[in-house]
Scaffold this active site. Structure first.
Site, PDB file in Angstrom:
ATOM      1  N   ASN A 210      20.120  18.555  24.111  1.00 54.92           N
ATOM      2  CA  ASN A 210      20.718  19.304  25.214  1.00 54.92           C
ATOM      3  C   ASN A 210      20.204  20.737  25.166  1.00 54.92           C
ATOM      4  OD1 ASN A 210      22.524  20.861  23.414  1.00 54.92           O
ATOM      5  ND2 ASN A 210      23.530  18.889  23.126  1.00 54.92           N
ATOM      6  N   ASP A 280      26.485  13.543  23.059  1.00 59.58           N
ATOM      7  CA  ASP A 280      27.568  12.587  23.282  1.00 59.58           C
ATOM      8  C   ASP A 280      27.066  11.142  23.238  1.00 59.58           C
ATOM      9  OD1 ASP A 280      29.630  14.535  23.739  1.00 59.58           O
ATOM     10  OD2 ASP A 280      28.654  14.961  25.654  1.00 59.58           O
TER      11      ASP A 280
END
Length: 395
Positions: A210, A280
């Site tokens: 990310n 995640d």
């Protein structure tokens, strides 16, 4: 204590205790401070400028009209550069000079130009220390905001026994640090901070990640160390170099790595601040060989372990702070996340807002606890770090 980036101006006046200041200068320098020494002419009768130059690795200034330097109004430039000014030893004569506003040598003109905190460590005969003149001068200086380190009792250089000895270098150093870092409310506490993003492998050369830079977490770690905490930093990917001996850093790669490190360190902590952005999702099965670009690829993803939720379930009396980087419905989603993760506070921000996205030096945050919501303006991440630490103490 890491004093890197801090400039400490040390003024030495003419007293026998000047020799003790060598230890102070040496210790401040070893801790990373940029130490600049100014001496009065009388001080050079007790310790040579060369001694302080050797200990500080900087030129010592005595004479206002010394031309052996690049041109600048040097007493002004030093006064602007200093983060704190300490005068040790400070004689009765020099204290009187400062109280009367007399600036007739390099040190007195420099101190008068200082806008940083000024600390005086007096040293003199006990009768001089108790005199009405000195007590008046000290009172005047204190009213102006000048700070003092108390003298010690013992055998004085004149042979008398009484109060008036220069404070121990360690005591002066502590007073300097307290002025540089006035909030020491985390002394005795252990703070665990996570920072940066994790990486989940797709194959040996590709990964899921990310946009987290790690700036917010590292700012919190440094602020907690400044305030006296023992800091444990569990760090995912970041391009930021952390050169701070006060911070105990553990580097990790995957979310599972971060989970294991956090759970291993958790028993040692009083506060856990989850500022990292762990992935995640991860590939259900990472390839052991590089996937050829011509072959095409279909990824099956599965959830990674939720570190914050795992900590929340077992934290007991520890304080847990989590972060929520959202793109819409920021406060509503953050409030739900705080409850789900059993967090004491959540720091929410809309990463699409100007000045609040990944990789910036600023942030716009909303702090949510069970007691309410606090919306903060745009501020530096270093400033936000202190606000978060302030709010944790209130919890």
């Amino acid at each position: 204590m890491d004093l890197k980036g801090k400039c400490v101006l040390v003024g030495v006046t003419g007293g026998i205790a000047a020799y003790k200041v060598c230890e102070l200068v040496s210790s401040l320098k070893k801790q990373g401070a940029d130490v600049r020494v100014c001496m009065t002419e009388n001080a050079t009768q007790f310790v040579s400028p060369l001694t302080f130059e050797t200990l500080s690795n900087n030129r010592v200034v005595v004479d206002t009209f010394d031309r052996n330097h690049e041109w600048e109004v040097e007493h002004i430039s030093l006064a602007k550069r200093a983060d704190v000014c300490v005068i040790a030893p400070c004689t009765a004569d020099f204290a009187g000079k400062l109280a009367a506003g007399i600036a007739d040598d390099f040190l007195s003109t420099t101190v008068m130009a200082c806008v940083c905190p000024v600390l005086i460590a007096p040293a003199m005969n006990s009768n001089m220390l108790a005199s009405a003149a000195y007590r008046h001068n000290e009172s005047v200086l204190k009213e102006r905001g000048v700070h003092f380190v108390g003298t010690e009792s013992g055998l004085l250089a004149c042979g008398d026994v009484g109060n008036g000895r220069l404070a121990a270098p360690a005591e002066i150093e502590k007073a300097v640090i307290d002025l540089l870092y006035p909030r020491r409310d985390y002394v005795g506490k252990t703070v665990l901070v996570t920072a940066g993003g994790t990486r989940e492998p797709i194959d040996p050369v590709r990964f899921i990640c990310n946009r987290s830079s790690g700036k917010m977490g590292i700012a919190i770690a440094k602020a907690a160390a400044d305030r006296g905490a023992r800091v444990l930093l569990v760090c995912g990917h970041t391009d930021i170099t952390v050169r701070d001996e006060r911070i105990e850093r553990t580097d990790v790669v995957t979310t599972e790595d971060m989970y294991e490190a956090v759970m291993r360190l958790l028993p040692e902590c009083d506060v856990v601040i989850k500022a990292a952005a762990p992935c995640d999702f991860k590939a259900a099965k990472a390839a052991t060989d590089k996937i050829k670009a011509t072959a095409g690829i279909t990824l099956t993803l599965e959830k990674t372990v939720d570190i914050a939720e795992a900590v929340g379930r077992v934290k007991g009396n520890k304080k847990l702070v989590v972060f929520a980087a959202e793109t819409s419905l920021t406060e509503e989603r953050a409030a739900e996340k705080r409850i789900k993760k059993h967090a004491d506070m959540i720091v929410a921000n809309d990463v699409t807002a100007v000045g609040a996205g990944f990789g910036t030096d600023t942030n716009i945050a909303t702090l949510i606890t069970e007691h309410g919501t606090e919306r903060l303006p745009l501020m530096l991440k270093s400033e936000l770090a202190d606000v978060i630490l302030d709010r944790i103490t209130e919890l």
